[in-house]
Enzyme design. Structure first.
Site, mmCIF file in Angstrom:
data_model
loop_
_atom_site.group_PDB
_atom_site.id
_atom_site.type_symbol
_atom_site.label_atom_id
_atom_site.label_comp_id
_atom_site.label_asym_id
_atom_site.label_seq_id
_atom_site.Cartn_x
_atom_site.Cartn_y
_atom_site.Cartn_z
ATOM 1 N N ARG A 153 -17.432 -2.810 14.899
ATOM 2 C CA ARG A 153 -18.460 -3.728 14.412
ATOM 3 C C ARG A 153 -19.728 -3.021 13.921
ATOM 4 N NH1 ARG A 153 -18.873 -8.997 16.571
ATOM 5 N NH2 ARG A 153 -17.737 -8.227 18.370
ATOM 6 N N CYS A 174 -9.282 -29.738 8.733
ATOM 7 C CA CYS A 174 -9.292 -30.981 9.495
ATOM 8 C C CYS A 174 -9.477 -30.741 11.001
ATOM 9 C CB CYS A 174 -7.988 -31.711 9.242
ATOM 10 S SG CYS A 174 -6.601 -30.566 9.248
HETATM 11 N N1 LLP Z 1 -11.774 0.079 21.003
HETATM 12 C C1 LLP Z 1 -11.044 -0.865 21.622
HETATM 13 C C2 LLP Z 1 -10.019 -0.448 22.588
HETATM 14 C C3 LLP Z 1 -11.278 -2.226 21.361
HETATM 15 O O1 LLP Z 1 -10.561 -3.151 21.983
HETATM 16 C C4 LLP Z 1 -12.277 -2.595 20.410
HETATM 17 C C5 LLP Z 1 -12.531 -3.999 20.117
HETATM 18 C C6 LLP Z 1 -13.006 -1.566 19.774
HETATM 19 C C7 LLP Z 1 -12.731 -0.238 20.106
HETATM 20 C C8 LLP Z 1 -14.066 -1.828 18.763
HETATM 21 O O2 LLP Z 1 -15.135 -2.518 19.324
HETATM 22 P P1 LLP Z 1 -16.460 -2.813 18.471
HETATM 23 O O3 LLP Z 1 -17.126 -1.483 18.222
HETATM 24 O O4 LLP Z 1 -16.053 -3.463 17.209
HETATM 25 O O5 LLP Z 1 -17.247 -3.699 19.347
HETATM 26 N N2 LLP Z 1 -12.963 -10.551 17.475
HETATM 27 C C9 LLP Z 1 -14.151 -10.308 18.280
HETATM 28 C C10 LLP Z 1 -14.275 -8.877 18.705
HETATM 29 C C11 LLP Z 1 -13.063 -8.343 19.447
HETATM 30 C C12 LLP Z 1 -13.186 -6.898 19.824
HETATM 31 C C13 LLP Z 1 -11.901 -6.363 20.339
HETATM 32 N N3 LLP Z 1 -11.894 -4.984 20.664
HETATM 33 C C14 LLP Z 1 -15.372 -10.793 17.517
HETATM 34 O O6 LLP Z 1 -15.225 -11.321 16.401
HETATM 35 O O7 LLP Z 1 -16.491 -10.708 18.011
#
Ligand code: LLP
Length: 427
Positions: free
Chosen positions: A276, A342
């Protein structure tokens, strides 16, 4: 910091007016800024430069081939969670020795593919998985490199659906029993222990959870050393939050200081898995207003992007700022911005105070680069959006808008069903 800004009341992505792209490509449309992607990716490399990190970008946040290819060009590795992401990563040219593989449900065929390609490390989520990997590696006459993903039981204080480092979640191996896990792994003929891994959750906005987890990891590394198990790398996962509304996540430098300190104390190679923080603010979702509707209760702005295009508001009640593509001087309204699907959960914003908009005008849903397109679906037989990459004054389509035929691709109607239906049809 991103590169979406107004010039004479017209929203631009870098040097290109967003409205021009929408006119050319149509809506809904995901629009990415190259400068933002580059800035955010390199910010990770620079902030951690002292310890020469391997930035294994987390493909799940956005796995577009064009975007992956950029990160590969800038020296990145990849964090994957499926055979599909391995396929995408290799297709985008990543070398497998820079790929780490997490996830609690790795299938045997996915494990085989990753072993055959010789990935940098499996992040092991259970002893059952480790046993299977050992067996598969034996079968393939290879050794599989592995790191144990420990669950440090730290509360990342984020949305419960995206918290992963708490004991009650399905992720990782309890840090209290990790030493036993390593001992067992050491006895396995086809496993090479290379590291330790930890991921706490996503959209984390304070340093504290990271610091707590790092302290636990450091202690574990020391304990392992005492019993003669030495590691090569420390993978601290991803999770650094971004600003969607008024969050104040730690800056990359503060985050880097906290991590670097522990990495230097352990002397291990650092691996990061950011998603992110790199892509989140590098894109907007451009959507067109279809209708304005007022009920006795509420005002609605009905747009042509729905929860199938951007699921985060429906799934987590996530806040995304919504800005006009052409600024107008009009009254402020309080409205729900909703899609055509919907379901009452089909909203992009609720009770949002915004400048009034008219049908045909364009809106930009901000911060849509992470977990945006990748979580989109064909629900309600809606074709998925186009994606465009802007670099300075040029823009290129990086994903064609789907067409109606794409909706039924791969579907089969058995001959007997067709025959019976056609027969009925003739009656
Ligand atoms: N590494 C692992 C093992 C993870 O499970 C994740 C994210 C990341 C790295 C990356 O994390 P980030 O830097 O993006 O926070 N769909 C959700 C977010 C799910 C994150 C899942 N794992 C949302 O839209 O907020």
């Amino acid at each position: 910091m991103h590169h979406f800004h107004y010039i004479q009341n017209r929203l631009h992505c870098e040097a290109v007016p967003v409205a021009d792209i929408a006119l050319d490509v149509g809506t809904p449309l995901y629009l990415y800024s190259h400068a933002t992607l580059e800035r955010h990716f390199k910010a990770f490399q620079n902030a951690f430069a002292a310890v020469k990190p391997l930035v294994c970008y987390s493909a799940k946040a956005n796995s577009s081939q064009a975007i992956l290819t950029l990160f590969r060009q800038w020296g990145g590795g990849l964090d994957i969670v499926s055979g599909g992401e391995l396929f995408r990563g290799l297709k985008a040219g990543f070398i497998s020795q820079k790929v780490v593989y997490s996830g609690v449900g790795k299938r045997a065929d996915e494990i085989d593919a990753a072993i055959s390609h010789g990935i940098l490390a499996f992040n092991i989520e259970s002893m059952e998985e480790l046993n299977l990997i050992n067996a598969r590696a034996g079968e393939l006459k290879r050794r599989a490199r592995a790191a144990i993903r420990v669950n440090p039981d730290v509360d990342p204080k984020t949305h419960p659906y995206i918290s992963t480092g708490l004991k009650k979640t399905k992720f990782g191996i309890d840090i209290a029993t990790a030493v036993e896990g390593y001992r067992a792994a050491q006895q396995m003929a086809n496993i090479e222990i290379v590291g330790v891994d930890c991921h706490l959750g996503s959209q984390i906005t304070t340093l504290e959870p990271f610091e707590q987890a790092l302290a636990g990891l450091k202690q574990l590394v020391t304990e392992l050393r005492h019993i003669g198990i030495s590691l090569q790398h420390l993978d601290v996962g991803g999770g650094l939050g971004i600003t969607y509304k008024d969050e104040t996540p730690p800056g990359i430098e503060a985050y880097a200081r906290a991590v670097t300190k522990v990495v230097q104390e352990t002397g291990l190679q650092l691996i990061l898995e950011p998603g992110r923080a790199i892509v989140g603010n590098a894109a907007i979702l451009v959507t067109k207003v279809l209708y304005r509707k007022q009920t006795g209760e509420k005002q609605f702005v009905i747009v042509d992007a729905g929860m199938n295009d951007l699921m985060r508001p429906a799934l987590y009640k996530a806040y995304h700022a919504i800005e006009p593509v052409e600024k107008q001087s009009r009254a402020t309204i309080v409205a729900d911005v909703v899609g055509p699907i919907c379901e009452s959960s089909d909203f992009l914003a609720q009770d949002r105070s915004m400048v009034d908009v008219l049908p045909g005008e364009l809106l930009a849903v901000m911060g849509a680069g992470a977990y945006g397109f990748v979580m989109s679906s064909n629900y309600c037989s809606r074709i998925r959006a186009a994606e465009v990459l802007v670099k300075e004054d040029r823009f290129d389509l990086i994903r064609q808008r789907e067409n109606l035929e794409d909706l039924v691709r791969g579907e089969l109607v058995p001959a007997w069903v067709l025959k019976a239906a056609n027969h009925m049809g003739r009656q």
